[in-house]
Every structure is written in structure tokens, then in C-alpha cells.
Design a protein around this motif. Structure first.
Motif: not given
Length: 229
Positions: A209, A212, A215
Motif C-alpha cells: 500500500d 501504491k 506511485t
């Protein structure tokens, strides 16, 4: 070396990170500020005019001040700053050697995008630190004035020559890949640092997570620059 970092616990349920973990985090940040000084000073010589060169030189000076604050805190924790930084010299040098900007604009993108990814990572890890160390980490992360300067310069360059966007977008994507690889290598250099990341994330799923979120933040930066093609 002291047994714990300070009297106040971190915000994470009273968790107090081991001093060794805090030393590892401050060590990688301290070396990062030294590298940033070298890099920003070198990029200043590519500046198209004296105003921009002066801006870069001023930011290089800020990095040296940040290094001294981190080194002082490491000393307070009973650590030798040189020894604390040494394990991270290889991974950080490898990252910067593999992402040498070819010109002024690539240097700005690296500062805005590449350093932004690193800052996001350190902010995430800093959440589990006790207040004093957390505030220090947040304070030494890159000045938003420099981010604003870099983003304004990049957007102006793209407005003047839209073809520049494709080249810079490819460069930014490369920086993202290299930065994530660097973060993994840096964390692997010290088990204490890996545990700090895991504690802040909760578990391996939490680490995914975290990636993510990094990103997503990178995508937002690309979009703000007009490099989301």
C-alpha cells in the motif's frame, strides 16, 4: 548508545522505535543531504542565467545546514555520523550515478520528481518516530520553495516548446523506477530500517500500500507538470 530515542513515544500506539532504527534513518538522510549538496551545486553550473544559478547555490547551502542538524542529532544519540552514513553511500551513489541529468531541465525534473518520491518515503517512515525526531526529519526534507521554483521552470519550458514534454516524461518515468529500486536497496542495508518501515506499514500488505501511495503521488506530480502523457 542510549536505549531509546527520547522520553515521548511516537504517535503509533505508544511505540518507541529502537535507537538503532532511528540512527539508520537519520544516517541515510544525512548522507542524502551531502549528496544533494554536491548535486545541486553541480546543477547550478548548468543554469541558463545568474538568477537561476544563485537559486541553486542557495539551496545547496540549505542542504549543508540540514546535514549539520542531522549529524548533531546522531551524535546526541551516541552514534558516529560517518559510521551511520557509511552503509547507505553505495545505494545512494548508485542511484545518482545512474540518473545523471544531461541538461538543466532534466536536473529540475530530477529535483522535483526524484527528490519528491524520496521525501514521500521518508515522511511515511517518520510517522512512527517520537516527536523530536519526526519533526527533525520533516524539517530537513526538501524546501517547498525549491519545488515551486522547479515546477514553474519546467512548465514554462514545456509551454515554450511542447516537444520537450515527451523527453521529460520518459525521464521522469525512469526516475520513478530507479527511486523505488533505491528505496528497496536502502531499506535492505539495515534490518533496523526495514523493521521501521514494516512497523509503520503494519505488514507486507501495508508495504505494498505504501508503494501504491508513492506511485499515486508521483502520478500527481507528473500531472501537475503536464508530463502525464
Amino acid at each position: 548508545m542510549a536505549e531509546d530515542t527520547q522520553d515521548e513515544p511516537a504517535t503509533d500506539g505508544g511505540y518507541v522505535p529502537p535507537t538503532a532504527a532511528v540512527v539508520a534513518l537519520l544516517g541515510v538522510l544525512a548522507y542524502g543531504t551531502l549528496v544533494a549538496f554536491d548535486r545541486i551545486a553541480a546543477d547550478a553550473r548548468m543554469a541558463p542565467d545568474l538568477r537561476r544559478r544563485a537559486m541553486h547555490s542557495a539551496m545547496a547551502a540549505v542542504e549543508i545546514g540540514n546535514y549539520q542538524r542531522l549529524a548533531d542529532r546522531l551524535t546526541e544519540l551516541g552514534a558516529d555520523p560517518d559510521a551511520a552514513m557509511a552503509p547507505f553511500a553505495g545505494p545512494l551513489d548508485a542511484y545518482h550515478d545512474s540518473t545523471q541529468p544531461r541538461d538543466w531541465l532534466e536536473g529540475l525534473v530530477k529535483a522535483y520528481v526524484g527528490d519528491g518520491i524520496a521525501d514521500d518515503f521518508y515522511r511515511e517512515v517518520a510517522r512512527v518516530l517520537a516527536p523530536r525526531d519526526r519533526e527533525l526529519v520533516l524539517d530537513v526534507l526538501h524546501d517547498t520553495r525549491y519545488e515551486d521554483f522547479a515546477s514553474a521552470e519546467i512548465r514554462a519550458a514545456i509551454a515554450a516548446d511542447p516537444k520537450v514534454a515527451n523527453r521529460l516524461a520518459l525521464w521522469a518515468r525512469r526516475l520513478m523506477g530507479e527511486a523505488l529500486s533505491q528505496a528497496q536497496h536502502v531499506a535492505a542495508e539495515r534490518d533496523e530500517l526495514t523493521m521501521l518501515v514494516l512497523h509503520g506499514s503494519g505488514d507486507i500488505a501495508g508495504v505494498m500500500d505504501l508503494i501504491k501511495r508513492l506511485t499515486a503521488a508521483h502520478t500527481d506530480r507528473m500531472t501537475s507538470l503536464g508530463l502525464n502523457n
